[in-house]
Design an enzyme around this catalytic site. Structure first.
Site, PDB file in Angstrom:
ATOM      1  N   GLY A 156       0.827  -1.194   0.000  1.00 34.71           N
ATOM      2  CA  GLY A 156       0.000   0.000   0.000  1.00 34.71           C
ATOM      3  C   GLY A 156       0.861   1.243   0.000  1.00 34.71           C
ATOM      4  O   GLY A 156       1.983   1.247  -0.527  1.00 34.71           O
ATOM      5  N   ARG A 157       0.355   2.313   0.609  1.00 34.81           N
ATOM      6  CA  ARG A 157       1.088   3.584   0.619  1.00 34.81           C
ATOM      7  C   ARG A 157       2.518   3.421   1.142  1.00 34.81           C
ATOM      8  O   ARG A 157       3.486   3.857   0.523  1.00 34.81           O
ATOM      9  CB  ARG A 157       0.362   4.615   1.494  1.00 34.81           C
ATOM     10  CG  ARG A 157      -0.933   5.168   0.946  1.00 34.81           C
ATOM     11  CD  ARG A 157      -1.438   6.250   1.887  1.00 34.81           C
ATOM     12  NE  ARG A 157      -2.716   6.803   1.469  1.00 34.81           N
ATOM     13  CZ  ARG A 157      -3.891   6.320   1.843  1.00 34.81           C
ATOM     14  NH1 ARG A 157      -3.957   5.273   2.644  1.00 34.81           N
ATOM     15  NH2 ARG A 157      -5.014   6.882   1.426  1.00 34.81           N
ATOM     16  N   ASP A 177       1.167  -8.856  -2.234  1.00 32.98           N
ATOM     17  CA  ASP A 177      -0.044  -8.236  -1.718  1.00 32.98           C
ATOM     18  C   ASP A 177      -1.244  -8.816  -2.464  1.00 32.98           C
ATOM     19  O   ASP A 177      -1.514  -8.455  -3.603  1.00 32.98           O
ATOM     20  CB  ASP A 177      -0.002  -6.713  -1.900  1.00 32.98           C
ATOM     21  CG  ASP A 177      -1.097  -6.007  -1.103  1.00 32.98           C
ATOM     22  OD1 ASP A 177      -2.198  -6.578  -0.981  1.00 32.98           O
ATOM     23  OD2 ASP A 177      -0.853  -4.891  -0.613  1.00 32.98           O
ATOM     24  N   THR A 237       7.518  -2.792  10.891  1.00 33.43           N
ATOM     25  CA  THR A 237       7.068  -1.454  11.310  1.00 33.43           C
ATOM     26  C   THR A 237       5.552  -1.347  11.145  1.00 33.43           C
ATOM     27  O   THR A 237       5.020  -0.247  11.055  1.00 33.43           O
ATOM     28  CB  THR A 237       7.754  -0.350  10.482  1.00 33.43           C
ATOM     29  OG1 THR A 237       7.536  -0.594   9.084  1.00 33.43           O
ATOM     30  CG2 THR A 237       9.238  -0.290  10.758  1.00 33.43           C
ATOM     31  N   ARG A 239       2.325  -3.777  12.647  1.00 29.69           N
ATOM     32  CA  ARG A 239       1.673  -3.986  13.945  1.00 29.69           C
ATOM     33  C   ARG A 239       2.360  -5.164  14.640  1.00 29.69           C
ATOM     34  O   ARG A 239       2.761  -6.137  14.000  1.00 29.69           O
ATOM     35  CB  ARG A 239       0.177  -4.285  13.788  1.00 29.69           C
ATOM     36  CG  ARG A 239      -0.580  -3.290  12.937  1.00 29.69           C
ATOM     37  CD  ARG A 239      -0.517  -1.881  13.469  1.00 29.69           C
ATOM     38  NE  ARG A 239      -1.459  -1.623  14.539  1.00 29.69           N
ATOM     39  CZ  ARG A 239      -1.602  -0.446  15.127  1.00 29.69           C
ATOM     40  NH1 ARG A 239      -0.829   0.573  14.756  1.00 29.69           N
ATOM     41  NH2 ARG A 239      -2.490  -0.262  16.082  1.00 29.69           N
ATOM     42  N   GLU A 268       3.382  -5.081  23.281  1.00 30.37           N
ATOM     43  CA  GLU A 268       4.150  -3.898  23.672  1.00 30.37           C
ATOM     44  C   GLU A 268       3.346  -3.089  24.701  1.00 30.37           C
ATOM     45  O   GLU A 268       2.117  -3.111  24.692  1.00 30.37           O
ATOM     46  CB  GLU A 268       4.461  -3.037  22.439  1.00 30.37           C
ATOM     47  CG  GLU A 268       3.239  -2.481  21.712  1.00 30.37           C
ATOM     48  CD  GLU A 268       3.606  -1.682  20.460  1.00 30.37           C
ATOM     49  OE1 GLU A 268       3.223  -0.510  20.397  1.00 30.37           O
ATOM     50  OE2 GLU A 268       4.259  -2.230  19.551  1.00 30.37           O
ATOM     51  N   HIS A 286       7.800   1.943  18.947  1.00 27.99           N
ATOM     52  CA  HIS A 286       6.619   2.318  18.153  1.00 27.99           C
ATOM     53  C   HIS A 286       6.718   3.795  17.765  1.00 27.99           C
ATOM     54  O   HIS A 286       5.787   4.583  17.956  1.00 27.99           O
ATOM     55  CB  HIS A 286       5.336   2.050  18.942  1.00 27.99           C
ATOM     56  CG  HIS A 286       4.132   1.866  18.065  1.00 27.99           C
ATOM     57  ND1 HIS A 286       3.145   0.961  18.346  1.00 27.99           N
ATOM     58  CD2 HIS A 286       3.760   2.472  16.908  1.00 27.99           C
ATOM     59  CE1 HIS A 286       2.197   1.010  17.407  1.00 27.99           C
ATOM     60  NE2 HIS A 286       2.561   1.926  16.521  1.00 27.99           N
ATOM     61  N   PHE A 289       6.225   6.320  13.159  1.00 24.75           N
ATOM     62  CA  PHE A 289       5.291   7.341  12.655  1.00 24.75           C
ATOM     63  C   PHE A 289       5.754   8.761  12.943  1.00 24.75           C
ATOM     64  O   PHE A 289       5.258   9.717  12.337  1.00 24.75           O
ATOM     65  CB  PHE A 289       3.916   7.151  13.312  1.00 24.75           C
ATOM     66  CG  PHE A 289       3.888   7.599  14.746  1.00 24.75           C
ATOM     67  CD1 PHE A 289       3.471   8.880  15.076  1.00 24.75           C
ATOM     68  CD2 PHE A 289       4.295   6.764  15.771  1.00 24.75           C
ATOM     69  CE1 PHE A 289       3.449   9.322  16.388  1.00 24.75           C
ATOM     70  CE2 PHE A 289       4.286   7.181  17.091  1.00 24.75           C
ATOM     71  CZ  PHE A 289       3.856   8.465  17.398  1.00 24.75           C
TER      72      PHE A 289
END
Length: 325
Positions: A156-157, A177, A237, A239, A268, A286, A289
């Site tokens: 995806g992105r 995918d 990176t 889940r 976590e 985490h 982002f």
């Protein structure tokens, strides 16, 4: 005035300053916040809110959602929304939204940083130098990047942004995918493979970029790890529960992996000692982002969706559209 409530399972981190949300919603809503360890601690303010904006490490179960008195929408601040029972929310006629495009560059950059560190074995060199050893052979063997195949699971992105960056370093890139259309063409020239097992057996490095669903929980477990090349690298990176920690520890003990990069971990923030203490494992909290700019985008976009909900304006498609009445 409407009521907007932000809630977080992490103490005093994300909600120390909610001035941006207050500023953007000042004319239509009262904005409040709270930090709780568990949904059983949620206040009356939460249940009376018109819009709820949950952050991290907090599950909103069916029982909690059914107690909401006048909720018009839930906005999960992030890409993943597995912490919200979206089916029950839909049955209660509550749309659930996520923010899928706020930190794409940051996560792709972070994934590539882990890939480069592990493939160049920077972590091994660092520990060696800190231990008083100055020896370029300390991390042997190191392979030229252009001789390595990077396998991306989930295109995806973020997966596509990782491919674009990795191409500049000369990696041979393949991806898997099953949700992309048959006629999908990669803009970066990456090669599509038909099965997960094919990707795992061909890749020197595997990078995960999938949402957490019933289908992707433990997508990488003992069986899949055994399909990977000896001395390969795994980077996650996406889940935490996409990778089974127990199986990962076992694979490392058996020297089946040369390196592991984790920004997310099952259960976590608890991290198994076997992972924390292994020099082949790079762990970040985490944080993929994060940049100052992505955090601002995340908060701004959450507030913009909130305004649209409360004012009856155009909205993006809810993630639980199939369950709404």
């Amino acid at each position: 005035m409407y009521k907007v409530h932000l809630v977080d399972g992490l103490p005093n981190i994300n909600l120390q300053d909610i001035s941006l949300e207050k500023k953007l919603l000042a004319d239509i809503a009262e904005v409040t916040s709270e930090n709780v360890k568990d949904e059983s601690e949620l206040s009356d303010t939460f249940y009376e809110a018109d819009v709820i904006i949950p952050w991290h490490l907090l599950t909103l179960s069916a029982a909690t959602i059914k107690k909401l008195k006048q909720c018009k929408g839930i906005i999960r601040t992030g890409v993943g929304y597995d912490s919200v029972d979206v089916k029950t929310a839909g049955e209660q006629d509550i749309p659930v939204f996520n923010i899928p495009d706020y930190g794409t560059q940051e996560v792709a950059d972070h994934a590539l940083a882990l890939i480069l560190n592990l493939s160049r074995r920077v972590n091994i060199y660092l520990d060696s130098v800190k231990g008083g050893v100055w020896d370029w052979q300390a991390a042997k063997p190191v392979t030229r990047l252009s001789n390595m195949t990077l396998g991306i699971i989930g295109y995806g992105r973020i997966g596509q942004e990782v491919a674009k960056r990795a191409k500049a370093f000369g990696f041979n890139i393949i991806f898997y995918d099953p949700y992309l259309s048959d006629d999908f063409k990669s803009k970066s020239g990456s090669t599509r493979v038909k099965t997960l097992s094919e990707l795992l057996s061909m890749s020197d490095i595997v990078s995960l970029h999938v949402p957490l669903t019933d289908e992707t929980k433990y997508l990488i477990s003992e069986k899949e790890l055994n399909l990977m090349k000896p001395d390969s690298i795994l980077v996650n990176t996406s889940r935490g529960p996409v990778v089974e920690s127990k199986a990962l520890v076992k694979a490392l003990k058996q020297d089946k992996l040369a390196g592991v990069g984790l920004d997310v971990i099952e259960n976590e923030p608890q991290v198994p000692d076997e992972l924390k203490n292994d020099e082949r494992v790079l762990i970040t909290p985490h944080a993929a982002f994060y940049s100052e700019q992505s955090m601002h985008d995340l908060r701004r976009k959450s507030a913009e969706i909130t305004r649209a909900i409360l004012l009856g304006e155009d909205l993006p498609e809810p993630v639980n559209a199939e369950f709404l009445k």
